[in-house]
Design a protein around this motif. Structure first.
Motif, short mmCIF file in Angstrom:
data_model
loop_
_atom_site.label_atom_id
_atom_site.label_comp_id
_atom_site.label_asym_id
_atom_site.label_seq_id
_atom_site.Cartn_x
_atom_site.Cartn_y
_atom_site.Cartn_z
N ASN A 162 0.80 -1.22 0.00
CA ASN A 162 0.00 0.00 0.00
C ASN A 162 0.84 1.28 0.00
OD1 ASN A 162 -2.61 -1.19 0.03
ND2 ASN A 162 -2.36 -1.68 2.21
N LEU A 163 2.17 1.16 -0.07
CA LEU A 163 3.05 2.31 -0.01
C LEU A 163 3.88 2.39 -1.28
CD1 LEU A 163 4.07 4.64 1.84
CD2 LEU A 163 5.89 3.09 2.56
N TYR A 164 3.84 3.56 -1.94
CA TYR A 164 4.52 3.73 -3.22
C TYR A 164 5.32 5.04 -3.23
CZ TYR A 164 1.30 0.12 -4.88
OH TYR A 164 0.62 -1.05 -5.04
N PRO A 165 6.63 5.00 -3.06
CA PRO A 165 7.46 6.20 -3.29
C PRO A 165 7.45 6.55 -4.79
CG PRO A 165 8.66 4.50 -2.08
CD PRO A 165 7.43 3.85 -2.63
N TYR A 166 7.65 7.83 -5.10
CA TYR A 166 7.66 8.22 -6.51
C TYR A 166 8.52 9.46 -6.73
CZ TYR A 166 4.06 11.61 -5.08
OH TYR A 166 3.37 12.61 -4.45
N LEU A 167 8.97 9.59 -8.00
CA LEU A 167 9.69 10.76 -8.48
C LEU A 167 9.01 11.24 -9.75
CD1 LEU A 167 13.41 9.55 -8.23
CD2 LEU A 167 12.29 11.17 -6.70
N GLY A 168 9.03 12.56 -9.98
CA GLY A 168 8.41 13.08 -11.20
C GLY A 168 9.03 14.39 -11.62
N GLY A 169 8.81 14.73 -12.86
CA GLY A 169 9.28 16.01 -13.40
C GLY A 169 8.44 16.39 -14.59
N GLY A 170 8.43 17.68 -14.90
CA GLY A 170 7.61 18.12 -16.02
C GLY A 170 7.98 19.49 -16.54
N LEU A 171 7.36 19.84 -17.67
CA LEU A 171 7.54 21.13 -18.32
C LEU A 171 6.18 21.75 -18.61
CD1 LEU A 171 10.27 20.25 -21.00
CD2 LEU A 171 10.61 21.59 -18.90
N GLY A 172 6.15 23.06 -18.66
CA GLY A 172 4.91 23.75 -18.96
C GLY A 172 5.10 25.25 -18.97
N MET A 173 4.01 25.96 -18.64
CA MET A 173 4.02 27.41 -18.65
C MET A 173 3.35 27.92 -17.37
SD MET A 173 5.34 27.80 -21.67
CE MET A 173 5.11 29.50 -22.17
N THR A 174 3.78 29.11 -16.93
CA THR A 174 3.16 29.77 -15.78
C THR A 174 2.79 31.20 -16.16
OG1 THR A 174 4.40 28.46 -14.16
CG2 THR A 174 3.48 30.54 -13.39
N ASN A 175 1.54 31.55 -15.91
CA ASN A 175 1.09 32.93 -16.08
C ASN A 175 1.34 33.66 -14.76
OD1 ASN A 175 -0.24 35.18 -17.37
ND2 ASN A 175 -1.96 34.78 -16.03
N VAL A 176 2.28 34.61 -14.79
CA VAL A 176 2.63 35.40 -13.60
C VAL A 176 1.78 36.66 -13.62
CG1 VAL A 176 4.48 36.58 -12.37
CG2 VAL A 176 4.96 34.46 -13.63
N LYS A 177 0.81 36.73 -12.72
CA LYS A 177 -0.17 37.82 -12.68
C LYS A 177 0.05 38.65 -11.41
CE LYS A 177 -5.16 38.66 -13.16
NZ LYS A 177 -5.44 39.35 -11.88
N ILE A 178 0.36 39.93 -11.59
CA ILE A 178 0.66 40.84 -10.48
C ILE A 178 -0.45 41.88 -10.41
CG2 ILE A 178 2.30 42.50 -9.53
CD1 ILE A 178 4.49 41.05 -11.13
N ASP A 179 -1.09 41.98 -9.27
CA ASP A 179 -2.15 42.97 -9.03
C ASP A 179 -1.78 43.80 -7.81
OD1 ASP A 179 -3.83 42.29 -11.15
OD2 ASP A 179 -4.83 40.73 -9.99
N GLY A 180 -1.78 45.12 -7.98
CA GLY A 180 -1.51 46.01 -6.85
C GLY A 180 -0.05 46.14 -6.50
#
Length: 275
Positions: A162-180
């Motif tokens: 019932n126990l599963y260690p894991y590793l992961g990685g990925g790529l994508g995009m982030t919208n950086v939204k600044i208000d105020g």
């Protein structure tokens, strides 16, 4: 940058997820061999710290000729480690290991994730100029960011079924939204003057990458909990804020602010379900 975003969320990738969604875990099961999760989804949340390696603020203050003429500003600094909170969703598909259940094996998976991250980056920026003994800004940048990533994940099947260690990685995009956003001048002091006051809001998209490591614990045949450490990197983004417009203050150009390499260190916990 947007071409890369379209590639990440391309029709080919959508086709892959439609294909893996049509797979049944039963098809991966042989006598005595454990199945993977098949299609799965999860919700998660957590918090941690974030920082920006370098913050550059650029613009021009239009002093009169009697005051020395226009002053070019290129103030540079970095943020501290500021607190951040996050929530997210994930959907993916995990394939079976060829090893019998209760023995060591590897379970590969692919997934899509969306995350909302909220926090404020703060930094003191110094403009190196011969016109003033010191020229220091104190910038506060409240952020509500959305990250979308495609991940590869490898889970380790162990004798603890019932126990599963894991590793992961990925790529994508982030919208950086600044208000105020708020840019105060500390030296020479200008109390109450936000140098971005004409428009304190901006947003920009940056390439992102992440690494995560954790483990999941099965509660039932289909329901499980998971916890992990997650590092998220956001490539440099460039933002444009409004000019400084106050009575009695020299007018300025709009301000350009570059956020060079944002880093998130996050502790995450969540709950998932196999379809």
């Amino acid at each position: 940058m947007f071409q890369l975003f379209r590639r990440i969320l391309s029709p080919e990738l959508a086709g892959i997820f439609i294909l893996i969604g049509s797979c049944s875990p039963v098809l991966a099961q042989c006598d005595g061999v454990a199945t993977g999760r098949g299609m799965y989804g999860g919700v998660f949340g957590g918090g941690g710290s974030s920082n920006v390696n370098s913050i550059d603020q650029m613009g021009t203050a239009y002093f009169t000729e009697a005051e020395g003429g226009p002053l070019s500003v290129n103030a540079v600094g970095s943020s501290g480690n500021d607190g951040v909170g996050m929530v997210g969703l994930q959907i993916g598909h995990e394939w079976a290991s060829s090893a019998p259940e209760g023995s060591w094996g590897v379970l590969p998976a692919v997934e899509l994730e969306g995350m909302y991250l909220s926090g404020t980056q703060n930094g003191q920026l110094i403009n190196d100029t011969n016109r003033l003994p010191e020229h220091v800004f104190d910038d506060s940048l409240p952020m509500d960011n959305i990250a979308l990533l495609a991940n590869g994940v490898v889970s380790l099947q162990t004798p603890l079924v019932n126990l599963y260690p894991y590793l992961g990685g990925g790529l994508g995009m982030t919208n950086v939204k600044i208000d105020g956003a708020n840019s105060l001048q500390l030296d020479p002091a200008e109390p109450g003057v936000n140098h971005f006051n004409a428009n304190p809001n901006s947003s920009a998209v940056g390439l992102s990458a992440q690494f995560k490591a954790g483990f999941r614990l099965n509660l039932t045949e289909r329901l499980y909990l998971f916890t992990e450490y997650r590092y998220l990197y956001v490539q440099s983004t460039t933002h444009t804020f409004g000019s400084t417009q106050y009575p009695g203050h020299p007018p300025t150009s709009p301000w350009t602010v570059q956020l060079k390499d944002m880093n998130y260190h996050l502790g995450v916990g969540g709950i998932g379900f196999d379809f």
